[in-house]
Design an enzyme around this catalytic site. Structure first.
Site, PDB file in Angstrom:
ATOM      1  CG  HIS A 117      -0.157  -0.001   2.524  1.00 59.02           C
ATOM      2  ND1 HIS A 117       0.407   1.126   3.072  1.00 59.02           N
ATOM      3  CD2 HIS A 117       0.153  -1.012   3.367  1.00 59.02           C
ATOM      4  CE1 HIS A 117       1.016   0.824   4.192  1.00 59.02           C
ATOM      5  NE2 HIS A 117       0.890  -0.477   4.407  1.00 59.02           N
ATOM      6  NE  ARG A 153      -1.259  -0.130   7.044  1.00 62.90           N
ATOM      7  CZ  ARG A 153      -1.761  -0.672   8.149  1.00 62.90           C
ATOM      8  NH1 ARG A 153      -2.929  -0.260   8.612  1.00 62.90           N
ATOM      9  NH2 ARG A 153      -1.108  -1.639   8.783  1.00 62.90           N
ATOM     10  CD  GLU A 197       2.453  -5.157   8.446  1.00 60.65           C
ATOM     11  OE1 GLU A 197       2.653  -6.378   8.245  1.00 60.65           O
ATOM     12  OE2 GLU A 197       3.186  -4.261   7.989  1.00 60.65           O
ATOM     13  CG  HIS A 247      -0.416  -4.510   5.195  1.00 64.04           C
ATOM     14  ND1 HIS A 247      -0.833  -3.240   5.475  1.00 64.04           N
ATOM     15  CD2 HIS A 247      -1.547  -5.233   4.944  1.00 64.04           C
ATOM     16  CE1 HIS A 247      -2.156  -3.182   5.412  1.00 64.04           C
ATOM     17  NE2 HIS A 247      -2.611  -4.377   5.088  1.00 64.04           N
TER      18      HIS A 247
END
Length: 254
Positions: free
Chosen positions: A15, A66, A93, A188
């Site tokens: 991202h 995100r 993440e 992530h």
């Protein structure tokens, strides 16, 4: 799409820079949006894919904003309609435990470089677990309220992340890649690092040294047995991506 006709492709995209990235925080499972720089990085990633004539026919993202914002930006810029972003919590993440939301610089200063790097980069080491208050705050949020219980743990090592990413790979990516598809996965730093370790046999040292910068598409192509053609993939903007990865390494990675 460039490259070998009929070859399956997997594009990994971290991202764009998040607001917490910009503030130098351990973000983990905090559900934050993109900074202005991050928005620009998402558009840049789409432009790089367009210039390379890569048009994913399936797009996955983690459940965190995100990643979903970055993925939707790419879909919109490339006009991949009616493609939609498919979300999966297994791409989220890594949970940084009690470090979540803390300043990286302050943690490094308090605990020293060796411990800081062990928490951030080691494959089997996990940060201290969340306090009850931290855990309950996240568990009570709208995001984790609608996700399965296993989506929220007290802390995670990269090995833990690999377990869930491997299951996602087997369930979703293997069938699509075997069919010759082009798949985009927006996630992530750690979940993509874990996925790279699923795609090819990277040892612990290689995984610890692997840095994936925000906003740079990393392309893997596969042969008919789903073996990667180029080790560690290929960035569409190799020079800039490697420079950004070196900066990450200097800062302690991810």
């Amino acid at each position: 799409m460039t490259g070998d006709a009929g070859a399956s492709r997997l594009v990994l995209l971290r991202h764009g820079q998040s607001t917490a990235n910009a503030e130098g925080l351990f973000t983990g499972l905090l559900d934050v949006g993109l900074s202005q720089t991050g928005v620009a990085e998402a558009h840049r990633a789409a432009a790089q894919l367009s210039a390379a004539h890569i048009e994913p026919n399936t797009v996955f993202a983690s459940e965190l904003r995100r990643a979903t914002i970055t993925a939707q930006t790419v879909v919109d810029d490339l006009r991949l309609w009616p493609a939609r972003v498919l979300r999966d919590w297994r791409l989220d993440e890594r949970n940084y435990g009690s470090l979540t939301g803390l300043s990286k610089a302050e943690v490094r200063a308090e605990y020293g470089d060796a411990q800081f790097l062990r928490w951030r980069r080691s494959v089997s080491g996990a940060p201290p677990p969340m306090t009850d208050a931290q855990y309950e705050t996240l568990a009570g949020s709208p995001l984790f309220g609608r996700l399965p219980a296993e989506a929220l743990t007290r802390t995670e090592s990269l090995t833990d992340v690999q377990v869930r990413v491997r299951a996602f790979f087997a369930q979703h990516l293997v069938p699509l890649l075997r069919a010759g598809g082009c798949v985009l996965v927006v996630a992530h730093g750690n979940s993509l690092r874990a996925l790279c370790g699923v795609l090819e046999p990277l040892d612990d040292t290689e995984l610890e040294r692997l840095n994936i910068p925000t906003g740079y598409p990393l392309v893997y192509s596969f042969d008919e047995t789903l073996r990667v053609r180029t080790r560690t993939g290929t960035y569409l903007n190799t020079e800039s991506a490697h420079a950004a990865a070196e900066l990450l390494a200097h800062e302690g990675g991810t």
